[in-house]
Design a protein around this motif. Structure first.
Motif, PDB file in Angstrom:
ATOM      1  N   GLY A   1       0.772  -1.234   0.000  1.00 20.69           N
ATOM      2  CA  GLY A   1       0.000   0.000   0.000  1.00 20.69           C
ATOM      3  C   GLY A   1       0.801   1.281   0.000  1.00 20.69           C
ATOM      4  N   GLN A   2       2.133   1.206  -0.078  1.00 19.94           N
ATOM      5  CA  GLN A   2       2.927   2.423  -0.109  1.00 19.94           C
ATOM      6  C   GLN A   2       3.175   2.867  -1.563  1.00 19.94           C
ATOM      7  N   ASN A   3       3.934   3.936  -1.714  1.00 18.80           N
ATOM      8  CA  ASN A   3       4.184   4.515  -3.024  1.00 18.80           C
ATOM      9  C   ASN A   3       5.679   4.603  -3.308  1.00 18.80           C
ATOM     10  N   ALA A   4       6.043   4.486  -4.591  1.00 20.67           N
ATOM     11  CA  ALA A   4       7.454   4.546  -4.972  1.00 20.67           C
ATOM     12  C   ALA A   4       7.629   5.315  -6.260  1.00 20.67           C
ATOM     13  N   VAL A   5       8.784   5.944  -6.386  1.00 23.27           N
ATOM     14  CA  VAL A   5       9.182   6.597  -7.632  1.00 23.27           C
ATOM     15  C   VAL A   5      10.520   6.012  -8.060  1.00 23.27           C
ATOM     16  N   VAL A   6      10.655   5.749  -9.355  1.00 23.65           N
ATOM     17  CA  VAL A   6      11.880   5.192  -9.919  1.00 23.65           C
ATOM     18  C   VAL A   6      12.453   6.200 -10.891  1.00 23.65           C
ATOM     19  N   PHE A   7      13.724   6.530 -10.726  1.00 24.25           N
ATOM     20  CA  PHE A   7      14.413   7.419 -11.655  1.00 24.25           C
ATOM     21  C   PHE A   7      15.266   6.569 -12.592  1.00 24.25           C
ATOM     22  N   GLY A   8      14.958   6.662 -13.894  1.00 24.17           N
ATOM     23  CA  GLY A   8      15.656   5.868 -14.894  1.00 24.17           C
ATOM     24  C   GLY A   8      14.715   4.851 -15.506  1.00 24.17           C
ATOM     25  N   SER A   9      14.480   4.967 -16.821  1.00 28.19           N
ATOM     26  CA  SER A   9      13.563   4.036 -17.484  1.00 28.19           C
ATOM     27  C   SER A   9      14.307   3.093 -18.412  1.00 28.19           C
ATOM     28  N   GLY A  10      15.537   2.741 -18.043  1.00 24.82           N
ATOM     29  CA  GLY A  10      16.244   1.670 -18.718  1.00 24.82           C
ATOM     30  C   GLY A  10      15.703   0.329 -18.233  1.00 24.82           C
ATOM     31  N   THR A  11      16.359  -0.747 -18.639  1.00 28.68           N
ATOM     32  CA  THR A  11      15.871  -2.073 -18.277  1.00 28.68           C
ATOM     33  C   THR A  11      15.807  -2.256 -16.765  1.00 28.68           C
ATOM     34  N   ILE A  12      16.841  -1.830 -16.056  1.00 22.15           N
ATOM     35  CA  ILE A  12      16.864  -2.027 -14.601  1.00 22.15           C
ATOM     36  C   ILE A  12      15.812  -1.168 -13.910  1.00 22.15           C
ATOM     37  N   GLY A  13      15.642   0.073 -14.368  1.00 13.51           N
ATOM     38  CA  GLY A  13      14.636   0.939 -13.771  1.00 13.51           C
ATOM     39  C   GLY A  13      13.234   0.395 -13.934  1.00 13.51           C
ATOM     40  N   ILE A  14      12.893  -0.026 -15.151  1.00 16.93           N
ATOM     41  CA  ILE A  14      11.559  -0.582 -15.377  1.00 16.93           C
ATOM     42  C   ILE A  14      11.402  -1.899 -14.622  1.00 16.93           C
ATOM     43  N   ALA A  15      12.468  -2.703 -14.586  1.00 16.74           N
ATOM     44  CA  ALA A  15      12.417  -3.952 -13.815  1.00 16.74           C
ATOM     45  C   ALA A  15      12.125  -3.675 -12.346  1.00 16.74           C
ATOM     46  N   ALA A  16      12.748  -2.626 -11.798  1.00 21.08           N
ATOM     47  CA  ALA A  16      12.500  -2.267 -10.397  1.00 21.08           C
ATOM     48  C   ALA A  16      11.049  -1.839 -10.203  1.00 21.08           C
ATOM     49  N   ALA A  17      10.514  -1.074 -11.145  1.00 21.02           N
ATOM     50  CA  ALA A  17       9.125  -0.633 -11.043  1.00 21.02           C
ATOM     51  C   ALA A  17       8.174  -1.825 -11.082  1.00 21.02           C
ATOM     52  N   VAL A  18       8.435  -2.777 -11.976  1.00 18.69           N
ATOM     53  CA  VAL A  18       7.611  -3.984 -12.063  1.00 18.69           C
ATOM     54  C   VAL A  18       7.693  -4.767 -10.751  1.00 18.69           C
ATOM     55  N   ALA A  19       8.905  -4.916 -10.222  1.00 16.04           N
ATOM     56  CA  ALA A  19       9.076  -5.653  -8.964  1.00 16.04           C
ATOM     57  C   ALA A  19       8.382  -4.947  -7.805  1.00 16.04           C
ATOM     58  N   PHE A  20       8.427  -3.617  -7.778  1.00 12.37           N
ATOM     59  CA  PHE A  20       7.705  -2.880  -6.741  1.00 12.37           C
ATOM     60  C   PHE A  20       6.222  -3.259  -6.757  1.00 12.37           C
ATOM     61  N   LYS A  21       5.624  -3.283  -7.947  1.00 14.48           N
ATOM     62  CA  LYS A  21       4.210  -3.638  -8.037  1.00 14.48           C
ATOM     63  C   LYS A  21       3.992  -5.094  -7.612  1.00 14.48           C
ATOM     64  N   TYR A  22       4.895  -5.961  -8.022  1.00 14.71           N
ATOM     65  CA  TYR A  22       4.804  -7.383  -7.671  1.00 14.71           C
ATOM     66  C   TYR A  22       4.873  -7.569  -6.154  1.00 14.71           C
ATOM     67  N   PHE A  23       5.706  -6.784  -5.487  1.00 16.24           N
ATOM     68  CA  PHE A  23       5.867  -6.901  -4.036  1.00 16.24           C
ATOM     69  C   PHE A  23       4.773  -6.194  -3.248  1.00 16.24           C
ATOM     70  N   GLY A  24       3.965  -5.332  -3.914  1.00 17.38           N
ATOM     71  CA  GLY A  24       2.837  -4.740  -3.206  1.00 17.38           C
ATOM     72  C   GLY A  24       2.810  -3.230  -3.101  1.00 17.38           C
ATOM     73  N   MET A  25       3.668  -2.515  -3.830  1.00 15.02           N
ATOM     74  CA  MET A  25       3.564  -1.057  -3.849  1.00 15.02           C
ATOM     75  C   MET A  25       2.231  -0.661  -4.489  1.00 15.02           C
ATOM     76  N   GLU A  26       1.579   0.358  -3.936  1.00 14.65           N
ATOM     77  CA  GLU A  26       0.284   0.802  -4.439  1.00 14.65           C
ATOM     78  C   GLU A  26       0.435   1.592  -5.731  1.00 14.65           C
ATOM     79  N   LYS A  27       1.246   2.634  -5.691  1.00 17.42           N
ATOM     80  CA  LYS A  27       1.470   3.475  -6.863  1.00 17.42           C
ATOM     81  C   LYS A  27       2.965   3.551  -7.157  1.00 17.42           C
ATOM     82  N   VAL A  28       3.310   3.481  -8.439  1.00 23.61           N
ATOM     83  CA  VAL A  28       4.708   3.571  -8.858  1.00 23.61           C
ATOM     84  C   VAL A  28       4.797   4.497 -10.059  1.00 23.61           C
TER      85      VAL A  28
END
Length: 353
Positions: A167-194
Motif C-alpha cells: 500500500g505504499q508509493n514509490a518513484v523510480v528514476f531511470g527508465s532503462g531495463t533495470i529501472g523498469i524492472a524495479a518498477a515492475v518488482a515494486f508492483k509485484y511486491f505490493g507497492m500501491e502506486k509507482v
C-alpha cells in the motif's frame, strides 16, 4: 543435438578498447568431468557493456582489452561432464554471472557475446538455474538485469511476515531495463502506486504502455506531478509528495539531493545506479527527517526465483522492452544502438541456432 569434439572453434565477441570490438574464432572449451558447456541463445546488452565500449576500459565492468565480455544471457546445455548429475543436454539455463565461471571477478566478462560458455564445477541454483518454460528465449535474456532491479525494489520494501508491507508509493528514476524492472518488482511486491521518471520520451512511452505513471523531466515539473499523482505528505521543508521510497536507477547527482530536500518524513532512498563520486549529506537534516539511504548492488538467489515468476505470470508485456535485435556479427552496431537512449531501450544479440 550439437555435440562437441576437440579441434572445434566458436565465434566470440572480443573487446579491443573504446568503440572497438571484433568477432574472433576461439577454440571451443573442453569439458571436464564436473563441467557443463552451454550454447548462448540470446544475449542482452548491459549499460556497463555500452559504457566500456563508448568510453574505454575501466568505465563499465572491468573488461580486459583482448578478452571476452557480456554477461546477460539465456543458454542451452550442449555437453555435460561425466560426473554431472543435475543437468542434461538440452536443458535451458540462466548462467548466474557471479558464479558461472567459478570466479566472481568474471561476473561482467562471462562470455555472453560468445557462442559458448564453459561452466566449470557446475552447480544447480548456484552457477546455473533452470529457466521456466513459460518464459520466451528473448525475455529470458533479461533475467540478469531484472534481478538487479528486483533486488533494488526488495531493498526498498518494508518486510511484513513472509512478505512485504503493502500500500505504499514509490518513484523510480531511470527508465532503462533495470529501472523498469524495479518498477515492475515494486508492483509485484505490493507497492500501491509507482511512477517512473526519465528524460527519454521513447523509453517513457514503453513504461507507460506497461501501465506505469511517467514523468518526463525535460517538460514536467517533478514535484507538482508527483503531488498530483501520489497525494500530499510532509517533509521538514513543508508539504511534499507522498512518496515512501525513491529508487535511483539513473545516477544523476540531483536525485539524492532532491530526496534529502523533498523526501517526506520516514521516506527511504535506494541507490541502484553506479555512483562513483563521493557525496556530502546533511546528516542532521536526515536524522530529524528520519530518512534512510539504502544501497543495492547485484542480486541473490531469491531474486532469480522472483524474476522468473514475474516474467512467467503474464501480467506485463515485458518483451516489449526489447526494441532491437542484431546478429553477433553486428555486435558493434548493436552497442551503438544501445547507447542511443532516445531511440532504443533493450538491445539483444541473437546467437547462432
Amino acid at each position: 543435438m550439437y555435440q562437441t569434439t576437440k579441434g572445434e572453434f566458436m565465434k566470440a565477441g572480443i573487446y579491443l578498447g573504446k568503440e572497438k570490438v571484433k568477432i574472433q574464432e576461439l577454440p571451443l572449451p573442453e569439458v571436464g568431468d564436473y563441467d557443463v558447456l552451454i550454447q548462448n541463445i540470446y544475449s542482452s546488452i548491459c549499460g556497463t557493456d555500452v559504457a566500456v565500449f563508448m568510453h574505454g576500459p575501466n568505465t563499465g565492468h572491468k573488461v580486459n582489452v583482448g578478452g571476452e565480455f557480456g554477461h546477460e544471457t539465456i543458454s542451452r546445455i550442449v555437453k555435460v561432464g561425466k560426473e554431472v548429475k543435475d543437468f542434461k543436454v538440452g536443458d535451458r539455463v540462466y548462467p548466474y554471472p557471479l558464479y558461472a565461471k567459478d570466479d566472481t571477478s568474471r561476473a561482467g566478462t562471462l562470455g555472453g557475446f560468445s557462442e559458448y560458455i564453459l561452466v566449470p564445477n557446475a552447480k544447480k541454483n548456484h552457477s546455473l538455474y533452470q529457466v521456466e518454460k513459460r518464459i520466451s528465449d528473448k525475455l529470458a535474456s533479461l533475467i540478469e538485469p531484472f534481478t538487479v532491479g528486483c533486488r533494488g525494489a526488495r531493498r526498498g520494501m518494508i518486510p511484513s511476515g513472509q512478505g512485504y508491507f503493502k500500500g505504499q508509493n514509490a518513484v523510480v528514476f531511470g527508465s532503462g531495463t533495470i529501472g523498469i524492472a524495479a518498477a515492475v518488482a515494486f508492483k509485484y511486491f505490493g507497492m500501491e502506486k509507482v511512477m517512473i521518471c526519465d528524460y527519454s520520451a521513447y523509453r517513457l512511452e514503453i513504461a507507460k504502455k506497461l501501465g506505469f505513471e511517467t514523468c518526463n523531466l525535460q517538460v514536467d515539473d517533478f514535484i507538482n506531478h508527483a503531488k498530483d499523482y501520489f497525494g500530499m505528505a510532509y517533509s521538514l521543508n513543508g508539504p511534499t509528495a507522498n512518496i515512501d521510497c525513491w529508487l535511483d536507477a539513473a545516477g544523476a547527482k540531483s536525485i539524492l539531493d532532491d530526496f534529502l530536500k523533498l523526501g517526506k518524513i520516514e521516506s527511504r532512498f535506494v541507490s541502484v545506479a553506479v555512483n562513483k563520486e563521493p557525496r556530502s549529506i546533511d546528516l542532521l537534516h536526515m536524522t530529524y527527517a528520519q530518512q534512510s539511504i539504502i544501497g543495492s548492488g547485484g542480486y541473490m538467489k531469491e531474486d532469480v526465483d522472483d524474476v522468473q515468476e514475474i516474467m512467467a505470470c503474464g501480467k506485463w508485456n515485458l518483451e516489449s522492452m526489447i526494441t532491437h535485435e542484431f546478429p553477433l556479427e553486428q555486435l558493434d552496431q548493436a552497442l551503438y544502438k544501445a547507447s542511443d537512449v532516445n531511440n532504443s531501450l533493450n538491445v539483444i544479440i541473437k546467437m547462432k541456432k
